[in-house]
Design an enzyme around this catalytic site. Structure first.
Site, PDB file in Angstrom:
ATOM      1  N   ASP A  60       0.740  -1.105   0.137  1.00 29.69           N
ATOM      2  CA  ASP A  60      -0.070  -0.107  -0.045  1.00 29.69           C
ATOM      3  C   ASP A  60       0.728   1.401   0.208  1.00 29.69           C
ATOM      4  O   ASP A  60       0.467   2.341  -0.711  1.00 29.69           O
ATOM      5  CB  ASP A  60      -1.011   0.206   1.382  1.00 29.69           C
ATOM      6  CG  ASP A  60      -1.762  -1.002   1.677  1.00 29.69           C
ATOM      7  OD1 ASP A  60      -1.365  -2.272   0.959  1.00 29.69           O
ATOM      8  OD2 ASP A  60      -3.021  -1.099   2.090  1.00 29.69           O
TER       9      ASP A  60
ATOM     10  N   GLU B 147      -6.831 -11.126  -4.466  1.00 28.93           N
ATOM     11  CA  GLU B 147      -6.367 -12.110  -3.552  1.00 28.93           C
ATOM     12  C   GLU B 147      -7.256 -13.382  -3.771  1.00 28.93           C
ATOM     13  O   GLU B 147      -6.922 -14.234  -3.192  1.00 28.93           O
ATOM     14  CB  GLU B 147      -6.094 -11.456  -2.286  1.00 28.93           C
ATOM     15  CG  GLU B 147      -5.124 -10.690  -2.007  1.00 28.93           C
ATOM     16  CD  GLU B 147      -5.086  -9.934  -0.634  1.00 28.93           C
ATOM     17  OE1 GLU B 147      -5.907 -10.279  -0.008  1.00 28.93           O
ATOM     18  OE2 GLU B 147      -3.688  -9.339  -0.225  1.00 28.93           O
TER      19      GLU B 147
ATOM     20  N   GLN C 232     -10.564  -6.834  -6.366  1.00 33.31           N
ATOM     21  CA  GLN C 232      -9.896  -5.606  -6.562  1.00 33.31           C
ATOM     22  C   GLN C 232      -9.039  -5.644  -7.724  1.00 33.31           C
ATOM     23  O   GLN C 232      -8.675  -6.390  -8.281  1.00 33.31           O
ATOM     24  CB  GLN C 232      -8.889  -5.228  -5.258  1.00 33.31           C
ATOM     25  CG  GLN C 232      -7.447  -6.019  -5.293  1.00 33.31           C
ATOM     26  CD  GLN C 232      -6.926  -5.782  -3.865  1.00 33.31           C
ATOM     27  OE1 GLN C 232      -7.377  -6.678  -2.917  1.00 33.31           O
ATOM     28  NE2 GLN C 232      -5.975  -4.911  -3.808  1.00 33.31           N
TER      29      GLN C 232
HETATM   30  C1  BGC Z   1      -5.766  -6.077   0.187  1.00 31.60           C
HETATM   31  C2  BGC Z   1      -4.268  -5.947  -0.054  1.00 31.60           C
HETATM   32  C3  BGC Z   1      -3.789  -4.670   0.816  1.00 31.60           C
HETATM   33  C4  BGC Z   1      -4.243  -5.198   2.424  1.00 31.60           C
HETATM   34  C5  BGC Z   1      -3.875  -4.240   3.308  1.00 31.60           C
HETATM   35  C6  BGC Z   1      -6.099  -6.511   1.742  1.00 31.60           C
HETATM   36  O1  BGC Z   1      -7.567  -6.358   1.942  1.00 31.60           O
HETATM   37  O2  BGC Z   1      -6.477  -7.141  -0.485  1.00 31.60           O
HETATM   38  O3  BGC Z   1      -4.111  -5.418  -1.512  1.00 31.60           O
HETATM   39  O4  BGC Z   1      -2.636  -4.562   0.745  1.00 31.60           O
HETATM   40  O5  BGC Z   1      -5.619  -5.324   2.421  1.00 31.60           O
HETATM   41  O6  BGC Z   1      -4.486  -2.677   3.080  1.00 31.60           O
END
Ligand code: BGC
Length: 721
Positions: free
Chosen positions: A320, A461, A575
Site C-alpha cells: 500500500d 487475492e 480488487q
Molecule cells: C488487500 C491488500 C492490501 C491489504 C492492506 C487487503 O485487503 O487485498 O491488497 O495490501 O488489504 O490494505
C-alpha cells in the site's frame, strides 16, 4: 481559508469503532483514536505507536498501544457521568482537520440541573512526543464536582497483552506509567503534568495499571472549571531526545505552535476545487490523514496499511505504501518519501531471509512488514467462520508482487525528485536484489520460447496459486528494466562505488541476465476482443456477477477467497488487478484496450479492498471518462468518511483508517483529473475535470522546486513558486 470540520452532533454507541477511525489525530509518532476521554479498552481506545511491535505468546505479532494519558471523567454529587453508559442530553464530537484538533462537548441531565463537559486535545505536530488536552466542566447549579484524570495502562490489545511489566508512580506533580513489552523489553513511557485553573486539593490514587489524580471542587452555577494536561510519550526505541519540562509548558502556547506547523503543511498540500465542495472536503480530509501519519523526522519507519489507527493488520506495512501513498509525499514532502524508502532499504536483510526460506534468490519483501522487515503474515491469515479454525492462505508465500512495489515506489521517487543519491544509500542493492528475486521465479517449459511465473497470488487475492498473473509478470518485467537502467546510471554517476557493487553482483553478468529476463518473460496480451486475461485459465472460470457470488454466502463474514471461497471458482475478483496494470503502464496500451478492459473487469470486481476504486478511477481518467472516474474517486476519498467499510476478513477484524485509499484518491485528483504527467524532466498538465468542477488548484514539489498548478475552464498553468 476554508474550515475543515468533521462533526457528529448526537451520541450513537454503534459509531464508537468508526468514530475511533474518522476522528483520529496523530503526528506520525503515534495516532490517537477518536475515542472519548472517559473511554477504556472496551471502547477501542488506543494510542497506537508507530514502529513498535511485540508478540504475546503464540498470538500474532502486532504494533503496541501506549498507556493512555487522556483518561478522564467527571463525578457530580457522588455519581459518575461517562459515555457510553450515561445517556447524554446533547453530545457533539468534532475534528478540526485543518488544525489537527479533536474536541467534544457533552451535556448530561443530573439531579440538580445540567452539567457540561468540554474537551479539546491534539497530538502535537511540532513536538512529536507530546499530547495536550484541556478539559472543562461546568454545571448550571451548585454541586460537588470531582474530576478524575490520569494514565490508563490497561490498554486495548487485539493480540495482547503486550506490557508484561507496568510501573506507575508520582513524583513532583508528575504522574508516570512505564510499560515494558514481553518480547523485546521495549519500554513505553508516559508522563503527564496537570494544571487546574481552580483551587483544589489533589489526591493521587496509584493502582497496578492506572494512576489517577482526583480534583475536588464546589462549583458556582455556570462557571467553567478547567484542567490543562500536557503528556509526553517516549520509548526506549526513540532516536530523538524528548526532554521538555512538561510542567512548564502552557496549553495555549503549544496549541499555537501546533497550528503553525499544520499551516506549514497545508500551505503545500491543500487542494482547492472550484464547483464541488463535497469533493474538496473529501480530498483534503484524505490529505489530513496522510499528514497525520507521516513519519516526519524519524528513522526506520514506514506507514502501516491502517495508518496509526490501531493494531489492525498487525500494524504492518504493505505494498500500500509504495503503490498508493508515496506519490503524495514525493510531491509534497520528499523527505518523508525518502524515509519510507529507507525503511525498505534498511530492512533488506529480512527480505533476503524470506527469499532464502522459499528457495529463491535476492530480496523477497515481507507481505506484512514489521520492524527490521520481519514478516508478520502467517500461513493461516484468515479464520474460517464455520469451523473457527485458521485457514491456509497464500498472501505470505505467493504474493510476489510486493518486491516490485518497492522498486516502483523507488522509481517514482527518483523521477519525482531527481535524487539519484538514494541509489548510493542502499537503493541500488535493493533494486538489483529485487530483480534477482524475480529472475529466480522464472520457469521455462522445454517447448516454450518464454519464461513464465507460476503459483502466484496477484493483487486480486481471491484467486490463489494462479499462473502468469498479468500484473505480476508485467511488474517483474518492469523491475528487470529499471534495474538495468539504474545500474547503468549508477556506474556512470558513482564510479568508485560501482566497483564495490560490481564485486558483489558482477554487474555485466547481471545486466545480461536481466536483459534476457525482460525480453523473454511472458506478458499477457489482449485477446481478439481486446480483453487481457488476468491469469492463465481465468476466462474458463464461471462468468457471473458480484451480486450472485454475494448471494451464495452462508455467513456475511465469510472469506470470499482461498481454496473454498465463493469467488474462487468464478471470474469475480476482489480488487483492481488488470486495471492496476493498465493504469500503471498506460503507454503500452491504446485507449480502446483500456476502455474495454475497464468495462469487462469493473463489473466483475467486488471492490472488496479499499485499494480498488482509485485504480479504476485512474484508469477511467486515462480513457477520458472523468464522470465514471468521479464516483470511484469519491468512494476512495471518502473511505474513512463513509460508514460501513469492510470490517472483517473471516473472523479477523480489519477495520481502521485507509491511508492507501486516501493516497490513491490524491493520485486520481492530481494525475487523473488534473492530468499531471512528467515528460523529459518537465511537468505537464492535461486536465480532464469532472463535469461540475470549474477549476482546481494545488501545489506540487517536483525536482526540488515548488510549483503552483492552476486549472480554470480546461486551461492549465504550472508556475514555479
Ligand atoms: C488487500 C491488500 C492490501 C491489504 C492492506 C487487503 O485487503 O487485498 O491488497 O495490501 O488489504 O490494505
Amino acid at each position: 481559508m476554508t474550515e475543515f470540520i468533521l462533526s457528529e452532533n448526537e451520541f450513537n454507541k454503534e459509531n464508537i469503532p468508526w468514530n475511533g477511525n474518522r476522528f483520529l489525530t496523530g503526528n506520525g509518532y503515534f495516532g490517537i483514536r477518536g475515542t472519548l476521554e472517559e473511554y477504556t479498552k472496551e471502547n477501542m481506545c488506543a494510542i497506537n505507536m508507530a514502529g513498535i511491535y511485540d508478540r504475546a505468546g503464540d498470538a500474532w505479532r502486532e504494533s503496541v498501544n501506549a498507556p493512555n494519558p487522556l483518561y478522564t471523567y467527571v463525578i457530580i454529587n457522588g455519581r459518575k457521568y461517562a459515555l457510553p453508559h450515561n445517556k447524554p442530553l446533547s453530545h457533539m464530537q468534532t475534528l478540526d482537520f485543518r488544525n489537527g484538533v479533536h474536541s467534544r462537548r457533552t451535556e448530561w441531565l443530573a439531579e440538580g440541573g445540567i452539567i457540561t463537559v468540554k474537551c479539546e486535545r491534539f497530538a502535537s505536530m511540532s513536538r512529536r512526543h507530546l499530547i495536550a488536552m484541556k478539559y472543562t466542566v461546568s454545571a448550571d447549579f451548585e454541586c460537588d464536582v470531582e474530576i478524575v484524570t490520569g494514565i490508563d495502562g490497561d490498554v486495548w490489545d487485539i493480540n495482547g497483552p503486550h506490557f508484561v511489566k507496568m510501573q506507575t508512580s508520582y513524583k513532583n506533580n508528575v504522574c508516570y506509567v512505564t510499560g515494558v513489552t514481553g518480547e523485546k523489553s521495549i519500554a513505553v513511557n508516559v508522563r503527564e503534568a496537570v494544571k487546574p485553573d481552580f483551587n483544589t486539593d489533589e489526591t493521587v490514587i496509584n493502582e497496578e495499571r492506572c494512576i489517577c489524580r482526583h480534583f475536588s471542587l464546589k462549583t458556582k452555577p455556570n462557571v467553567e472549571y478547567s484542567i490543562e494536561k500536557i503528556a509526553e510519550i517516549t520509548s526506549s526505541e526513540d532516536d530523538f531526545e524528548a526532554n521538555d519540562n512538561i510542567e512548564r509548558l502552557v496549553y495555549s502556547e503549544l496549541k499555537a505552535e501546533h497550528i503553525t506547523e499544520w499551516e506549514r503543511i497545508w500551505n503545500v498540500s491543500e487542494i482547492t476545487i472550484d464547483g464541488d465542495d463535497e469533493a474538496m472536503y473529501a480530498i483534503n480530509y484524505s490529505i489530513y490523514h496522510l499528514n497525520s501519519i507521516a513519519p516526519r523526522g524519524q528513522k526506520g519507519k514506514s506507514i502501516p496499511a491502517r495508518g496509526l489507527s490501531g493494531q489492525v493488520y498487525k500494524g504492518a506495512v504493505f505494498w500500500d505504501t509504495e503503490m498508493f501513498m508515496i506519490d503524495y509525499y514525493i510531491h509534497t514532502e520528499p523527505e518523508v518519501a525518502k524515509t519510507l524508502l529507507k525503511y525498505r532499504i534498511e530492512t533488506i536483510e529480512g527480505a533476503r531471509q524470506k527469499a532464502k526460506e522459499y528457495g529463491l534468490k535476492g530480496a523477497y519483501y515481507a507481505w506484512e512488514s514489521q520492524e527490521g522487515g520481519y514478516e508478520g503474515c502467517s500461513d493461516y491469515n484468515v479464520t474460517d467462520v464455520f469451523t473457527g479454525r485458521p485457514m491456509r492462505t497464500h498472501f505470505r508465500d505467493k504474493q510476489y508482487h510486493v518486491s516490485a512495489a518497492v522498486v516502483y515506489g523507488l522509481m517514482k521517487y527518483i523521477r519525482g525528485t531527481g535524487d539519484y543519491s538514494i541509489l548510493n544509500e542502499g537503493a541500488i542493492e535493493t533494486v538489483i536484489e529485487c530483480a534477482q528475486f524475480y529472475r529466480s521465479l522464472l520457469l521455462r517449459y522445454a517447448d516454450k520460447p518464454y519464461y513464465e511465473i507460476h503459483d502466484v497470488v496477484g493483487p486480486d487475492e481471491y484467486h490463489e496459486r494462479v499462473n502468469n498473473n498479468a500484473y505480476t509478470n508485467r511488474m517483474a518485467k518492469f523491475v528487470f528494466d529499471i534495474a538495468i537502467e539504474l545500474i547503468e546510471k549508477f556506474e556512470k554517476e558513482y564510479t568508485e562505488d560501482a566497483e564495490r557493487i560490481d564485486k558483489k553482483y558482477d554487474l555485466a553478468k547481471t545486466r545480461t541476465m536481466l536483459r534476457d529476463s525482460s525480453e523473454n518473460i511472458f506478458i499477457q496480451q489482449p485477446h481478439e476482443d481486446g480483453i487481457i486475461e488476468q491469469f492463465n485459465g481465468y476466462f474458463d472460470l464461471e462468468d457471473t456477477t458480484v451480486e450472485t457470488v454475494r448471494s451464495r454466502l452462508l455467513n456475511p463474514k465469510e472469506y470470499w477467497g482461498g481454496a473454498y471461497g465463493v469467488a474462487a471458482g468464478t471470474q469475480v475478483i476482489k480488487q483492481a488487478d488488470i486495471a492496476a496494470m493498465l493504469s500503471m503502464f498506460r503507454n503500452d496500451y491504446s485507449v480502446e484496450i483500456m476502455k474495454k478492459n475497464f468495462s469487462y473487469y469493473e463489473h466483475r470486481t467486488e471492490h472488496g479492498s479499499s485499494l480498488s476504486a482509485c485504480m479504476y478511477a485512474l484508469l477511467a481518467c486515462y480513457t477520458g471518462d472523468a464522470d465514471t472516474a468521479y464516483s470511484l474517486f469519491m468512494k476512495s476519498a471518502k473511505a474513512d468518511l463513509t460508514k460501513g467499510g469492510k470490517e472483517w476478513a473471516g473472523l479477523v477484524y480489519i477495520g481502521g483508517t485507509h491511508p492507501a485509499s486516501e493516497g490513491g484518491a490524491w493520485i486520481v485528483a492530481v494525475n487523473g483529473f488534473a492530468g499531471i504527467e512528467e515528460t523529459d524532466g518537465k511537468l505537464i498538465c492535461r486536465p480532464l475535470l469532472p463535469e461540475k468542477w470549474k477549476g482546481m488548484s494545488f501545489k506540487l514539489m517536483y525536482r526540488n522546486k515548488l510549483y503552483a498548478v492552476d486549472i480554470k475552464k480546461g486551461k492549465a498553468a504550472i508556475n514555479e513558486i
